[in-house]
Design a protein around this motif. Sequence first.
Motif, PDB file in Angstrom:
ATOM      1  N   MET A   1       7.359 -15.309  35.403  1.00 52.11           N
ATOM      2  CA  MET A   1       7.075 -15.108  33.939  1.00 52.11           C
ATOM      3  C   MET A   1       5.721 -15.609  33.681  1.00 52.11           C
ATOM      4  SD  MET A   1       8.648 -16.815  30.395  1.00 52.11           S
ATOM      5  CE  MET A   1      10.342 -16.024  30.955  1.00 52.11           C
ATOM      6  N   PRO A   2       4.914 -15.095  32.908  1.00 52.36           N
ATOM      7  CA  PRO A   2       3.521 -15.561  32.369  1.00 52.36           C
ATOM      8  C   PRO A   2       3.464 -16.716  31.819  1.00 52.36           C
ATOM      9  CG  PRO A   2       3.796 -13.121  31.847  1.00 52.36           C
ATOM     10  CD  PRO A   2       5.314 -13.810  32.248  1.00 52.36           C
ATOM     11  N   SER A   3       2.564 -17.581  32.137  1.00 46.55           N
ATOM     12  CA  SER A   3       2.435 -18.713  31.562  1.00 46.55           C
ATOM     13  C   SER A   3       1.138 -18.885  30.654  1.00 46.55           C
ATOM     14  CB  SER A   3       2.173 -19.976  32.476  1.00 46.55           C
ATOM     15  OG  SER A   3       1.236 -19.772  33.410  1.00 46.55           O
ATOM     16  N   ASP A   4      -0.012 -17.818  30.937  1.00 48.34           N
ATOM     17  CA  ASP A   4      -1.218 -17.962  29.999  1.00 48.34           C
ATOM     18  C   ASP A   4      -1.972 -16.734  30.670  1.00 48.34           C
ATOM     19  OD1 ASP A   4      -3.053 -18.938  28.528  1.00 48.34           O
ATOM     20  OD2 ASP A   4      -3.662 -20.621  29.715  1.00 48.34           O
ATOM     21  N   ALA A   5      -3.077 -16.360  29.852  1.00 48.03           N
ATOM     22  CA  ALA A   5      -3.928 -15.415  29.783  1.00 48.03           C
ATOM     23  C   ALA A   5      -5.354 -15.633  29.514  1.00 48.03           C
ATOM     24  CB  ALA A   5      -3.372 -14.227  29.166  1.00 48.03           C
ATOM     25  N   ALA A   6      -6.306 -15.075  30.131  1.00 50.52           N
ATOM     26  CA  ALA A   6      -7.586 -15.286  29.898  1.00 50.52           C
ATOM     27  C   ALA A   6      -8.358 -13.847  30.023  1.00 50.52           C
ATOM     28  CB  ALA A   6      -8.228 -16.167  30.852  1.00 50.52           C
ATOM     29  N   TRP A   7      -9.230 -13.827  28.917  1.00 47.71           N
ATOM     30  CA  TRP A   7     -10.252 -12.594  29.282  1.00 47.71           C
ATOM     31  C   TRP A   7     -11.206 -12.674  30.294  1.00 47.71           C
ATOM     32  CZ3 TRP A   7      -8.928  -8.407  26.677  1.00 47.71           C
ATOM     33  CH2 TRP A   7      -8.238  -8.667  25.624  1.00 47.71           C
ATOM     34  N   LEU A   8     -11.358 -11.927  31.175  1.00 52.89           N
ATOM     35  CA  LEU A   8     -12.270 -11.663  32.177  1.00 52.89           C
ATOM     36  C   LEU A   8     -13.488 -10.862  32.032  1.00 52.89           C
ATOM     37  CD1 LEU A   8      -9.827 -11.341  35.196  1.00 52.89           C
ATOM     38  CD2 LEU A   8     -10.708 -13.356  34.422  1.00 52.89           C
ATOM     39  N   GLY A   9     -13.431  -9.999  31.029  1.00 55.36           N
ATOM     40  CA  GLY A   9     -14.491  -8.943  30.635  1.00 55.36           C
ATOM     41  C   GLY A   9     -14.017  -8.119  29.510  1.00 55.36           C
ATOM     42  N   ASP A  10     -14.666  -7.201  29.095  1.00 55.65           N
ATOM     43  CA  ASP A  10     -14.364  -6.110  28.120  1.00 55.65           C
ATOM     44  C   ASP A  10     -13.068  -5.675  28.175  1.00 55.65           C
ATOM     45  OD1 ASP A  10     -16.831  -7.078  26.613  1.00 55.65           O
ATOM     46  OD2 ASP A  10     -17.775  -5.109  27.027  1.00 55.65           O
ATOM     47  N   ASP A  11     -12.713  -5.265  29.362  1.00 61.32           N
ATOM     48  CA  ASP A  11     -11.418  -4.357  29.570  1.00 61.32           C
ATOM     49  C   ASP A  11     -10.629  -5.126  30.476  1.00 61.32           C
ATOM     50  OD1 ASP A  11     -12.987  -3.956  31.648  1.00 61.32           O
ATOM     51  OD2 ASP A  11     -12.250  -1.702  31.652  1.00 61.32           O
ATOM     52  N   ARG A  12     -10.658  -6.474  30.850  1.00 60.75           N
ATOM     53  CA  ARG A  12      -9.770  -6.866  31.930  1.00 60.75           C
ATOM     54  C   ARG A  12      -9.381  -8.351  31.469  1.00 60.75           C
ATOM     55  NH1 ARG A  12     -14.467  -7.641  35.126  1.00 60.75           N
ATOM     56  NH2 ARG A  12     -13.462  -9.301  36.059  1.00 60.75           N
ATOM     57  N   LEU A  13      -8.096  -8.657  31.942  1.00 59.23           N
ATOM     58  CA  LEU A  13      -7.271  -9.763  31.534  1.00 59.23           C
ATOM     59  C   LEU A  13      -6.704 -10.282  32.550  1.00 59.23           C
ATOM     60  CD1 LEU A  13      -6.190 -11.122  28.986  1.00 59.23           C
ATOM     61  CD2 LEU A  13      -4.315  -9.786  28.880  1.00 59.23           C
ATOM     62  N   ALA A  14      -6.802 -11.549  32.819  1.00 54.86           N
ATOM     63  CA  ALA A  14      -6.214 -12.311  33.698  1.00 54.86           C
ATOM     64  C   ALA A  14      -4.633 -12.934  33.345  1.00 54.86           C
ATOM     65  CB  ALA A  14      -6.906 -13.357  34.620  1.00 54.86           C
ATOM     66  N   VAL A  15      -3.564 -12.718  33.923  1.00 53.26           N
ATOM     67  CA  VAL A  15      -2.159 -12.971  33.426  1.00 53.26           C
ATOM     68  C   VAL A  15      -1.919 -13.890  34.392  1.00 53.26           C
ATOM     69  CG1 VAL A  15      -0.001 -12.490  32.561  1.00 53.26           C
ATOM     70  CG2 VAL A  15      -1.858 -11.147  32.032  1.00 53.26           C
ATOM     71  N   PHE A  16      -1.874 -15.418  34.067  1.00 55.39           N
ATOM     72  CA  PHE A  16      -1.255 -16.403  35.076  1.00 55.39           C
ATOM     73  C   PHE A  16       0.261 -16.328  35.036  1.00 55.39           C
ATOM     74  CE2 PHE A  16      -5.792 -17.432  33.762  1.00 55.39           C
ATOM     75  CZ  PHE A  16      -6.069 -17.727  35.018  1.00 55.39           C
ATOM     76  N   LEU A  17       0.550 -16.591  36.259  1.00 61.09           N
ATOM     77  CA  LEU A  17       2.137 -16.716  36.321  1.00 61.09           C
ATOM     78  C   LEU A  17       2.636 -18.200  36.804  1.00 61.09           C
ATOM     79  CD1 LEU A  17       2.367 -13.977  39.114  1.00 61.09           C
ATOM     80  CD2 LEU A  17       2.724 -13.929  36.456  1.00 61.09           C
TER      81      LEU A  17
END
Length: 67
Positions: free
Chosen positions: A1-17
């Motif tokens: 289950m995701p716990s957080d997310a952060a933008w890495l760039g214009d079209d990229r997202l990091a979803v933290f587990l």
Amino acid sequence: MPSDAAWLGDDRLAVFLAEGGKYVEVTLSVEDLVADARTRLTRSFTTAECSTYKIEPCLTLEEIKDG
């Protein structure tokens, strides 16, 4: 289950587990996001969505348009 997310760039997202501090990199398609938004803006909310988002009264799209 995701716990957080952060933008890495214009079209990229990091979803933290939540487990183990790992993350998944997601590449976003602007065209897909726009298509999804159009779909959501041209239909009524379901009863389940109204319940989840606490939308009261749960109006149909026609009722919303009629104001």
